[in-house]
Design an enzyme around this catalytic site. Structure first.
Site, PDB file in Angstrom:
ATOM      1  CG  MET A 106       0.074   0.318  17.920  1.00 36.21           C
ATOM      2  SD  MET A 106       1.541  -0.166  17.291  1.00 36.21           S
ATOM      3  CE  MET A 106       2.667   1.024  18.210  1.00 36.21           C
ATOM      4  NE  ARG A 107      -3.905  -0.978  23.477  1.00 37.70           N
ATOM      5  CZ  ARG A 107      -4.211  -0.363  24.733  1.00 37.70           C
ATOM      6  NH1 ARG A 107      -3.594  -0.145  25.964  1.00 37.70           N
ATOM      7  NH2 ARG A 107      -5.020   0.809  24.894  1.00 37.70           N
ATOM      8  CG  HIS A 125       8.876  -5.720  14.379  1.00 33.46           C
ATOM      9  ND1 HIS A 125       8.419  -5.089  15.325  1.00 33.46           N
ATOM     10  CD2 HIS A 125      10.027  -5.529  14.439  1.00 33.46           C
ATOM     11  CE1 HIS A 125       9.204  -4.322  15.975  1.00 33.46           C
ATOM     12  NE2 HIS A 125      10.525  -4.483  15.202  1.00 33.46           N
TER      13      HIS A 125
HETATM   14  C1  GRF Z   1       3.452  -1.635  10.199  1.00 32.16           C
HETATM   15  O1  GRF Z   1       4.698  -0.706   9.646  1.00 32.16           O
HETATM   16  C2  GRF Z   1       4.043  -2.684  11.107  1.00 32.16           C
HETATM   17  O2  GRF Z   1       5.202  -3.020  10.749  1.00 32.16           O
HETATM   18  C3  GRF Z   1       4.034  -2.178  12.495  1.00 32.16           C
HETATM   19  O3  GRF Z   1       2.960  -1.035  12.489  1.00 32.16           O
HETATM   20  C4  GRF Z   1       2.901  -0.508  11.343  1.00 32.16           C
HETATM   21  C5  GRF Z   1       1.260  -0.536  10.838  1.00 32.16           C
HETATM   22  O4  GRF Z   1       1.131   0.029   9.786  1.00 32.16           O
HETATM   23  N1  GRF Z   1       3.674  -3.349  13.466  1.00 32.16           N
HETATM   24  P1  GRF Z   1      -0.492   0.183   9.179  1.00 32.16           P
HETATM   25  O5  GRF Z   1      -1.528   0.215   9.976  1.00 32.16           O
HETATM   26  O6  GRF Z   1      -0.691  -1.457   8.598  1.00 32.16           O
HETATM   27  O7  GRF Z   1      -0.341   0.974   8.163  1.00 32.16           O
END
Ligand code: GRF
Length: 216
Positions: A106-107, A125
């Site tokens: 998330m960065r 994504h």
């Molecule tokens: C995924 O849906 C991805 O598309 C997004 O963040 C989510 C991560 O989910 N970037 P996880 O931690 O892999 O379950």
């Protein structure tokens, strides 16, 4: 860092790192496809996950990695992106990583880091990019009223969710969907296309376009 970037295919099993901030369902899918090697076990076929980096100490992804015997490192991000990237880079070098998969990380990484890892830094994504980049892509799709969304695996460049697409697959948005149901449908597909996209890159079948430049 010495630039020992080999082009793909490497001619040997690749060493993968995953950066994750959350529960790590994509990490689990990548570890299922590219199993961590344990002492005495058969060597990896095409690739093996060797390192998981998280900016969150409590990320489920780190627990998953530890359970699987994979190097699991918390690196604080805070307000200091350069500090995070320098510490992460030390771990990447120590584990001789060939390719990084961002999976719910998330960065936003710096353009310099993206350039250093160009062609070897992937992201997943939850939308059909270029539609709905950035945060809350599933919520954005629902708010837009589209009848189809999906997910995209792409190379990371200097922008946010703007790099060249490697794999993309659509899913229907069904009547009555909310963020939870649509996200679950999309994630099930992510778990298939992310390992497939990593394989395509490792085979040398997907690469970002050659950088512009040169004479003229
Ligand atoms: C995924 O849906 C991805 O598309 C997004 O963040 C989510 C991560 O989910 N970037 P996880 O931690 O892999 O379950």
């Amino acid at each position: 860092m010495a630039d020992d970037r080999a082009g793909f295919p490497l001619g040997r099993p690749a060493r993968l790192a995953v950066f994750a901030s959350g529960r790590g369902s994509n990490l689990a899918a990548l570890m299922a496809s590219f199993p961590p090697t344990r002492p005495g076990a058969a060597p990896a076929k095409d690739a093996t996950v060797v390192l998981v980096v998280s900016d969150r100490r409590d990320a489920g992804a780190l627990a998953l990695a530890r359970d699987a015997g994979v190097g699991a490192v918390h690196v604080a991000f805070g307000r200091d992106r350069e500090g995070f990237e320098a510490a992460a880079q030390r771990e990447l070098e120590r584990h001789r990583v060939d390719l990084i998969a961002l999976a719910g990380f998330m960065r936003v990484l710096s353009p310099a880091f993206a350039a250093l890892w160009r062609g070897r830094l992937l992201n997943v994504h939850p939308s059909l990019l270029p539609a709905f980049p950035g945060l809350h892509a599933v919520r954005q799709a629902l708010a837009a009223g589209v009848d189809r969304s999906g997910c995209t695996v792409h190379f990371v460049d200097a922008g946010v969710d703007t790099g060249p697409v490697i794999e993309q697959r659509g899913v229907p948005v069904l009547p009555g969907d909310d963020e939870t149901t649509l996200q679950a449908r999309i994630q099930a597909v992510e778990h298939e296309i992310y390992p497939a996209a990593v394989r395509a890159v490792l085979r040398g079948d997907a690469a970002p376009a050659a950088p512009r430049g040169g004479p003229g």
